[in-house]
Scaffold this motif. Structure first.
Motif, PDB file in Angstrom:
ATOM      1  N   THR A   5       1.102   9.610  -1.806  1.00 41.05           N
ATOM      2  CA  THR A   5       1.434   8.438  -1.000  1.00 41.05           C
ATOM      3  C   THR A   5       0.817   7.186  -1.617  1.00 41.05           C
ATOM      4  O   THR A   5      -0.352   7.203  -2.020  1.00 41.05           O
ATOM      5  CB  THR A   5       0.904   8.614   0.431  1.00 41.05           C
ATOM      6  OG1 THR A   5       1.551   9.746   1.005  1.00 41.05           O
ATOM      7  CG2 THR A   5       1.212   7.387   1.276  1.00 41.05           C
ATOM      8  N   GLY A   6       1.596   6.115  -1.689  1.00 43.98           N
ATOM      9  CA  GLY A   6       1.088   4.871  -2.245  1.00 43.98           C
ATOM     10  C   GLY A   6       1.178   4.798  -3.759  1.00 43.98           C
ATOM     11  O   GLY A   6       0.705   3.831  -4.359  1.00 43.98           O
ATOM     12  N   HIS A   7       1.792   5.796  -4.368  1.00 43.27           N
ATOM     13  CA  HIS A   7       1.923   5.810  -5.825  1.00 43.27           C
ATOM     14  C   HIS A   7       3.377   6.067  -6.209  1.00 43.27           C
ATOM     15  O   HIS A   7       4.226   6.206  -5.338  1.00 43.27           O
ATOM     16  CB  HIS A   7       0.992   6.872  -6.412  1.00 43.27           C
ATOM     17  CG  HIS A   7      -0.455   6.549  -6.179  1.00 43.27           C
ATOM     18  ND1 HIS A   7      -1.205   5.811  -7.053  1.00 43.27           N
ATOM     19  CD2 HIS A   7      -1.248   6.830  -5.120  1.00 43.27           C
ATOM     20  CE1 HIS A   7      -2.432   5.652  -6.550  1.00 43.27           C
ATOM     21  NE2 HIS A   7      -2.487   6.262  -5.378  1.00 43.27           N
ATOM     22  N   TYR A   8       3.645   6.090  -7.498  1.00 51.33           N
ATOM     23  CA  TYR A   8       5.028   6.273  -7.917  1.00 51.33           C
ATOM     24  C   TYR A   8       5.141   7.259  -9.063  1.00 51.33           C
ATOM     25  O   TYR A   8       4.151   7.569  -9.743  1.00 51.33           O
ATOM     26  CB  TYR A   8       5.674   4.929  -8.269  1.00 51.33           C
ATOM     27  CG  TYR A   8       5.003   4.157  -9.389  1.00 51.33           C
ATOM     28  CD1 TYR A   8       4.001   3.238  -9.127  1.00 51.33           C
ATOM     29  CD2 TYR A   8       5.386   4.351 -10.715  1.00 51.33           C
ATOM     30  CE1 TYR A   8       3.400   2.526 -10.148  1.00 51.33           C
ATOM     31  CE2 TYR A   8       4.792   3.641 -11.737  1.00 51.33           C
ATOM     32  CZ  TYR A   8       3.784   2.738 -11.453  1.00 51.33           C
ATOM     33  OH  TYR A   8       3.184   2.049 -12.467  1.00 51.33           O
TER      34      TYR A   8
ATOM     35  N   GLU B  92       3.484   7.114 -12.781  1.00 57.60           N
ATOM     36  CA  GLU B  92       2.464   6.062 -12.785  1.00 57.60           C
ATOM     37  C   GLU B  92       1.417   6.299 -13.875  1.00 57.60           C
ATOM     38  O   GLU B  92       0.885   5.347 -14.465  1.00 57.60           O
ATOM     39  CB  GLU B  92       1.788   6.012 -11.404  1.00 57.60           C
ATOM     40  CG  GLU B  92       0.908   4.801 -11.177  1.00 57.60           C
ATOM     41  CD  GLU B  92       0.426   4.687  -9.729  1.00 57.60           C
ATOM     42  OE1 GLU B  92       1.114   5.214  -8.827  1.00 57.60           O
ATOM     43  OE2 GLU B  92      -0.633   4.083  -9.516  1.00 57.60           O
TER      44      GLU B  92
ATOM     45  N   ALA C  71      10.013   4.370  -4.328  1.00 56.30           N
ATOM     46  CA  ALA C  71      10.022   3.886  -2.942  1.00 56.30           C
ATOM     47  C   ALA C  71      11.382   4.133  -2.299  1.00 56.30           C
ATOM     48  O   ALA C  71      11.474   4.569  -1.145  1.00 56.30           O
ATOM     49  CB  ALA C  71       9.671   2.398  -2.907  1.00 56.30           C
TER      50      ALA C  71
ATOM     51  N   ALA D 210       6.676  -2.562  -4.530  1.00 57.11           N
ATOM     52  CA  ALA D 210       6.776  -1.123  -4.294  1.00 57.11           C
ATOM     53  C   ALA D 210       5.370  -0.537  -4.313  1.00 57.11           C
ATOM     54  O   ALA D 210       4.497  -1.068  -5.008  1.00 57.11           O
ATOM     55  CB  ALA D 210       7.644  -0.457  -5.360  1.00 57.11           C
ATOM     56  N   PRO D 211       5.144   0.529  -3.551  1.00 54.13           N
ATOM     57  CA  PRO D 211       3.817   1.144  -3.550  1.00 54.13           C
ATOM     58  C   PRO D 211       3.383   1.527  -4.960  1.00 54.13           C
ATOM     59  O   PRO D 211       4.187   2.038  -5.737  1.00 54.13           O
ATOM     60  CB  PRO D 211       4.013   2.393  -2.681  1.00 54.13           C
ATOM     61  CG  PRO D 211       5.164   2.066  -1.794  1.00 54.13           C
ATOM     62  CD  PRO D 211       6.064   1.194  -2.618  1.00 54.13           C
ATOM     63  N   GLY D 212       2.125   1.261  -5.273  1.00 48.45           N
ATOM     64  CA  GLY D 212       1.571   1.665  -6.564  1.00 48.45           C
ATOM     65  C   GLY D 212       1.586   0.577  -7.610  1.00 48.45           C
ATOM     66  O   GLY D 212       0.979   0.725  -8.672  1.00 48.45           O
ATOM     67  N   LEU D 213       2.290  -0.524  -7.344  1.00 50.34           N
ATOM     68  CA  LEU D 213       2.428  -1.553  -8.378  1.00 50.34           C
ATOM     69  C   LEU D 213       1.268  -2.548  -8.428  1.00 50.34           C
ATOM     70  O   LEU D 213       1.242  -3.415  -9.292  1.00 50.34           O
ATOM     71  CB  LEU D 213       3.734  -2.332  -8.174  1.00 50.34           C
ATOM     72  CG  LEU D 213       4.990  -1.635  -8.695  1.00 50.34           C
ATOM     73  CD1 LEU D 213       6.211  -2.493  -8.432  1.00 50.34           C
ATOM     74  CD2 LEU D 213       4.863  -1.333 -10.175  1.00 50.34           C
TER      75      LEU D 213
ATOM     76  N   ALA E  28       8.793   2.552 -10.069  1.00 46.11           N
ATOM     77  CA  ALA E  28       8.158   2.263  -8.777  1.00 46.11           C
ATOM     78  C   ALA E  28       9.209   1.969  -7.716  1.00 46.11           C
ATOM     79  O   ALA E  28       9.127   2.441  -6.578  1.00 46.11           O
ATOM     80  CB  ALA E  28       7.187   1.089  -8.923  1.00 46.11           C
ATOM     81  N   ARG E  29      10.222   1.180  -8.088  1.00 37.26           N
ATOM     82  CA  ARG E  29      11.287   0.876  -7.134  1.00 37.26           C
ATOM     83  C   ARG E  29      12.082   2.133  -6.785  1.00 37.26           C
ATOM     84  O   ARG E  29      12.423   2.368  -5.626  1.00 37.26           O
ATOM     85  CB  ARG E  29      12.236  -0.187  -7.718  1.00 37.26           C
ATOM     86  CG  ARG E  29      11.672  -1.589  -7.810  1.00 37.26           C
ATOM     87  CD  ARG E  29      11.499  -2.260  -6.456  1.00 37.26           C
ATOM     88  NE  ARG E  29      12.649  -2.086  -5.570  1.00 37.26           N
ATOM     89  CZ  ARG E  29      13.750  -2.822  -5.585  1.00 37.26           C
ATOM     90  NH1 ARG E  29      13.862  -3.811  -6.427  1.00 37.26           N
ATOM     91  NH2 ARG E  29      14.741  -2.586  -4.749  1.00 37.26           N
TER      92      ARG E  29
ATOM     93  N   LYS F 291       0.847  -1.200   0.000  1.00 40.87           N
ATOM     94  CA  LYS F 291       0.000   0.000   0.000  1.00 40.87           C
ATOM     95  C   LYS F 291       0.879   1.245   0.000  1.00 40.87           C
ATOM     96  O   LYS F 291       0.815   2.044  -0.921  1.00 40.87           O
ATOM     97  CB  LYS F 291      -0.886  -0.035   1.246  1.00 40.87           C
ATOM     98  CG  LYS F 291      -1.923   1.048   1.317  1.00 40.87           C
ATOM     99  CD  LYS F 291      -3.001   0.695   2.372  1.00 40.87           C
ATOM    100  CE  LYS F 291      -3.656   1.943   2.931  1.00 40.87           C
ATOM    101  NZ  LYS F 291      -3.014   2.408   4.169  1.00 40.87           N
ATOM    102  N   ASP F 292       1.700   1.393   1.011  1.00 44.24           N
ATOM    103  CA  ASP F 292       2.564   2.576   1.073  1.00 44.24           C
ATOM    104  C   ASP F 292       3.809   2.325   1.930  1.00 44.24           C
ATOM    105  O   ASP F 292       4.296   3.228   2.599  1.00 44.24           O
ATOM    106  CB  ASP F 292       1.797   3.796   1.603  1.00 44.24           C
ATOM    107  CG  ASP F 292       1.132   3.543   2.949  1.00 44.24           C
ATOM    108  OD1 ASP F 292       1.329   2.438   3.510  1.00 44.24           O
ATOM    109  OD2 ASP F 292       0.421   4.434   3.438  1.00 44.24           O
TER     110      ASP F 292
ATOM    111  N   ALA G  79      11.863   7.787  -1.487  1.00 43.59           N
ATOM    112  CA  ALA G  79      11.113   8.147  -0.280  1.00 43.59           C
ATOM    113  C   ALA G  79      11.896   7.750   0.971  1.00 43.59           C
ATOM    114  O   ALA G  79      11.957   8.495   1.949  1.00 43.59           O
ATOM    115  CB  ALA G  79       9.745   7.463  -0.293  1.00 43.59           C
TER     116      ALA G  79
ATOM    117  N   THR H 145       7.476   1.928   1.933  1.00 42.03           N
ATOM    118  CA  THR H 145       8.603   2.123   1.015  1.00 42.03           C
ATOM    119  C   THR H 145       9.836   1.322   1.430  1.00 42.03           C
ATOM    120  O   THR H 145      10.763   1.171   0.648  1.00 42.03           O
ATOM    121  CB  THR H 145       8.982   3.611   0.954  1.00 42.03           C
ATOM    122  OG1 THR H 145       9.163   4.111   2.281  1.00 42.03           O
ATOM    123  CG2 THR H 145       7.884   4.406   0.271  1.00 42.03           C
TER     124      THR H 145
ATOM    125  N   TYR I  13       6.398  12.587  -0.632  1.00 42.12           N
ATOM    126  CA  TYR I  13       5.077  12.344  -1.235  1.00 42.12           C
ATOM    127  C   TYR I  13       4.151  13.557  -1.048  1.00 42.12           C
ATOM    128  O   TYR I  13       4.354  14.388  -0.168  1.00 42.12           O
ATOM    129  CB  TYR I  13       4.414  11.141  -0.558  1.00 42.12           C
ATOM    130  CG  TYR I  13       5.015   9.805  -0.924  1.00 42.12           C
ATOM    131  CD1 TYR I  13       4.900   9.297  -2.221  1.00 42.12           C
ATOM    132  CD2 TYR I  13       5.689   9.040   0.025  1.00 42.12           C
ATOM    133  CE1 TYR I  13       5.437   8.058  -2.558  1.00 42.12           C
ATOM    134  CE2 TYR I  13       6.230   7.797  -0.302  1.00 42.12           C
ATOM    135  CZ  TYR I  13       6.095   7.309  -1.591  1.00 42.12           C
ATOM    136  OH  TYR I  13       6.625   6.093  -1.926  1.00 42.12           O
TER     137      TYR I  13
END
Lengths: 413, 441
Positions: B431-434, B437, B123, A107-110, B119-120, A83-84, B126, A86, B82
């Motif tokens: 938050t929770g995204h990349y 995206e 994260a 990773a978050p968002g995937l 995405a990696r 979810k979030d 962050a 990191t 974020y």
């Protein structure tokens, strides 16, 4: 050629036991208390118990939240959602230090990913490196699992035996090749000796990481007189003045740099034959562990990066690409023997390593040259200046995933 | 070295422009580590502090920082990542150190590889910007590799920001993303005086990593490169060691030619909205465009030039940084002013004149440059220059300025543009995204 003379006789050291990664008796403090509904038995859907793992940022750090910490024996599907969180990039299901299933690159968002494993009754661990609580128990009720015939551990064990046969075969071929080199050197034919040198080189380069570190009986560990790797494969750059020139590169220096065969050259070639025979004899006594193969393969690629790419290995003959190709072939062989077991442990990594081997082999193809002894273009300073960076990057892309194999196979036993 | 101009150069008390200023770690007060910026920049501190107005001809000899020098670094400070209105490392007050590194997608990589990489990276960024490792440094199993390489363990966040850029190549069809191409993103055209080296040009992705601690910078770029090796190859890199552009509230620093750089830089939030941030730009809204140039300086030749000539080249005085038509740094240059003989006081081809927004249809860009050195070059000379980084909402603005400068700038005798690339910097994720995206939606 070894970069580190202190390297242990890895393969022979049977006493190296796998560290208890997630021993059942020692969960982290806090254990499973973090999971609220964890006592419920996971519901079954689509023929498998359904367990959700949610990676989420909590007040005191990232958490690995399990919706059901119990399941009935049989297929269990884990659905992992970052979810979030990191700091968490992977999740493993572990039993007695064996990785039964895992997901990496989280990773978050995937979005969510799943893995399904068939579990017998017993206690397992869910391992989330980076979480505030890294290990949490997962309990399966019901019949214990049947014995694991044909599973990863068995496949790896038979792979290591086969590798031992392969390595012995390579060293046997090496004995023949260095004997031919000696014959040619003895005859005084410089051109023929150069050709025989090129033909003799690849064998040691295929297996050196698996067999280096041997010391002859009766020598102290810091005395290179008893260090077979030194005696066979020392270079000018790691010359030990107390011991002097020996082995392949002493012959290479005489043939290429000095351009003549002397009595000294003949004695180098003769010693090469003797030392190769000693090595082949010692190697027959070795029993390999899966991580020895993995570390050996990674070690061969280190050799490529540290010595071949820079042209340091074959300083006078510029045959570095011959050694390079042999290092890669040896590493690929070790990987191939691990592959059946590794595929069960981590199919994605197995696939990735396979692809990167293909990429390196494709890159090497461009340097094939049947007119040269050894079959590859000479790695001259000019060619090196033009191509070393891109070739090194291609190897690096293989080296990174390959270096992860040792942990996978070591934990599967 | 483009000198974009500020609408309000007389302002001596600019508002802090960064919407979310770096916050010191609340728990870290006991080990707050401050150090005076004066260590590497005594002259900077001496000049800008105290508000003394030195006129031309009164060459001050002050060489020590004064007590009210406010250019102080707090290594415990960190920036949120974020849920910000704009990407980091743009409006952020420039930190002391920077690394820009470019990357090229490996042959055969797919959109899925790019997505995973972004995405990696997101994260990890962050984690890093909060001063945390990206994974285990000491793995639980002896055969395991460390996920984080460890050299930043124990170091404070040092205001680290990491800015990710997407090059034109990302949208060239290899990944099926042609339809998502940011409207104004295309390779820069050849510009006057360009002397670009192919090995210092272009790139599919860029990372601008800035922090007040160089080891924090390097750890970040190293680990981001490491985790991406199966997807990208490194392209080129420049390591900057001292900021050469000021942000809001900062003293104007100096480039390696010894002159203040960025006196008229964009600092006001309204100017950012007008000149830097993209609005109404589909998925890129809130983002910006980044131009990176590696500019070599002929250090020895410049050092052998008399200061009065150097001042003609820039159009400013050396120590105070005043326009040759004024007495104080922040005086507005008077480009029409002439001396008794009728000669313009500021040469029309002086750097400040060619770069001024007054002479470029009001065009402004944000400069966020750093000084760099690569040691000694093949000729035994000092190898150093400017890592020029600029942000703008239309790359044509950079092109316009550099076209004028490249053709006529008096400074061209002493500098060479050897590296160049352009990137689109996507908006910051929630938050929770990349990052990026929206490309894969």
């Amino acid at each position: 050629m070894q970069a580190r003379t202190t390297r242990r006789i890895a393969a022979a050291a049977a006493g190296l036991t796998a560290f208890a990664l997630t021993a059942c008796g020692s969960p982290d403090k806090g254990g499973s208390t973090r999971t609220t509904a964890a006592s419920d038995v996971a519901p079954v859907a689509d023929g498998a118990a359904q367990v959700k793992l949610t990676l989420a940022s909590g007040a005191s750090g990232d958490e690995c939240q399990i919706d059901h910490a119990k399941a009935a024996a049989g297929p269990v599907t884990f659905t992992v959602t970052n979810k979030d969180a990191t700091s968490i990039t992977e999740v493993e299901l572990v039993s007695d230090q064996r990785i039964l299933g895992e997901k990496e690159n989280l990773a978050p968002g995937l979005g969510s990913v799943t893995f399904t494993v068939t579990l017998g009754g017993g206690t397992y661990q869910i391992y989330c490196p980076g979480a505030t609580t890294e290990n949490q128990p997962f309990t399966v009720t019901g019949q214990a699992a049947a014995s694991r015939t044909g599973d990863a551990a068995t496949l790896l064990a038979s792979g290591t035996k086969e590798y031992g046969t392969y390595a012995a075969g390579v060293l046997s071929d090496m004995q023949t090749a260095v004997a031919n080199l000696k014959t040619s050197v003895d005859s005084g034919n410089l051109a023929d000796a150069k050709a025989k040198y090129a033909l003799a080189r690849p064998f040691y380069e295929k297996v050196e990481s698996a067999v280096e570190g041997f010391r002859l009986p009766g020598y102290k560990t810091d005395d290179n007189h008893g260090n077979l790797d030194y005696l066979l494969d020392m270079r000018e750059s790691n010359l030990d003045p107390a011991v002097g020139w020996h082995g392949f590169h002493a012959v290479e220096r005489d043939l290429w740099k000095n351009g003549k065969i002397t009595d000294e050259t003949r004695s180098y070639a003769a010693a090469l034959v003797t030392d190769t025979t000693r090595l082949a004899g010692l190697a027959k006594t070795l029993a390999y562990k899966p991580e020895d193969l993995a570390n050996g393969a990674a070690g061969l690629l280190e050799e490529v990066q540290s010595n071949k790419i820079k042209g340091e290995e074959e300083l006078y003959s510029h045959l570095d690409l011959v050694d390079f190709a042999a290092n890669v072939e040896g590493a690929q062989q070790a990987f191939a023997f691990l592959k059946p077991g590794l595929t069960k442990i981590d199919p994605a990594l197995t696939d990735q390593v396979g692809k990167q081997f293909d990429a390196v082999n494709t890159a090497l193809l461009a340097y094939r040259d049947p007119k040269e002894a050894g079959g590859y273009k000479l790695w001259t300073p000019a060619l090196r200046a033009a191509d070393a960076a891109s070739l090194s990057k291609t190897v690096q892309a293989l080296q990174d995933p390959l270096a992860q194999i040792a942990q996978k196979v070591a934990t599967a036993q | 070295m483009t000198n974009a101009e500020s609408t309000n150069p007389e302002s001596t008390t600019p508002e802090p422009a960064t919407p979310e200023p770096a916050t010191p770690e609340p728990s870290g007060v006991g080990r707050r580590r401050f150090f005076q910026g004066a260590v590497g920049g005594v002259a900077v501190g001496a000049l800008a502090a105290g508000g003394t107005a030195w006129g031309i001809g009164t060459r001050p000899t002050v060489t020590t920082a004064t007590a009210d020098d406010h250019d102080v670094v707090d290594l415990t400070a960190r920036h949120p990542f974020y849920d910000q209105a704009h990407p980091p490392g743009v409006q952020t007050a420039p930190q002391r150190h920077a690394i820009v590194m470019t990357f090229d997608m490996l042959k055969g990589t797919t959109a899925a590889d790019l997505k995973l990489l972004l995405a990696r990276w997101t994260a990890a960024i962050a984690q890093l910007t909060q001063g945390k490792p990206i994974g285990q440094i000491q793995p639980a199993h002896p055969e395991a590799l460390g996920q984080d390489t460890g050299e930043a363990a124990g170091l404070d966040p040092a205001s680290l920001t990491i800015t990710v850029g997407l090059g034109p190549g990302i949208f060239d069809g290899r990944f099926g993303l042609q339809d998502k191409r940011p409207a104004l993103l295309k390779p820069l055209p050849a510009l006057p005086s360009d002397s670009l080296s192919p090995s210092l040009t272009g790139g599919d992705l860029s990372l601008q990593v800035c922090a007040d601690d160089p080891q924090v910078c390097y750890h970040a770029v190293r680990n981001l490169a490491r985790m991406a090796r199966d997807t990208v190859q490194t392209g080129w890199t420049v390591i900057g060691f001292g900021r050469a552009s000021a942000g809001a509230g900062q003293q104007t620093p100096r480039n390696l030619l010894g002159f203040k750089d960025g006196t008229r830089n964009i600092k006001e939030p309204a100017d950012f909205d007008e000149h830097v941030w993209l609005s109404d730009a589909d998925w890129m809204t809130g983002g910006t465009y980044q131009v990176v140039r590696k500019i070599e300086m002929d250090i020895e030749i410049w050092d052998a030039d008399r200061v009065s000539d150097q001042e003609q080249v820039f159009g400013r005085t050396k120590l105070e940084g005043a326009p040759l038509t004024g007495t104080k740094e922040l005086d507005t240059p008077k480009f029409a002013a002439k001396d008794k003989a009728g000669t313009p006081v500021i040469d029309p081809t002086a750097h400040v004149a060619l770069a001024a927004h007054e002479n470029n249809g009001g065009v402004k860009i944000l400069r966020r440059s750093y000084n760099y050195t690569d040691g000694i070059n093949a000729y035994g000379q000092l190898d150093a220059g400017l890592l020029f980084v600029a942000y703008m909402n239309d790359p044509a603005h950079f092109i316009r300025l550099q076209t004028a400068l490249g053709a006529n700038d008096l400074l061209n005798e002493y500098i060479t543009h050897v590296g160049s690339a352009i990137f689109a910097v996507p908006p910051t994720p929630k938050t929770g995204h990349y990052i990026g995206e929206q490309l894969f939606a």
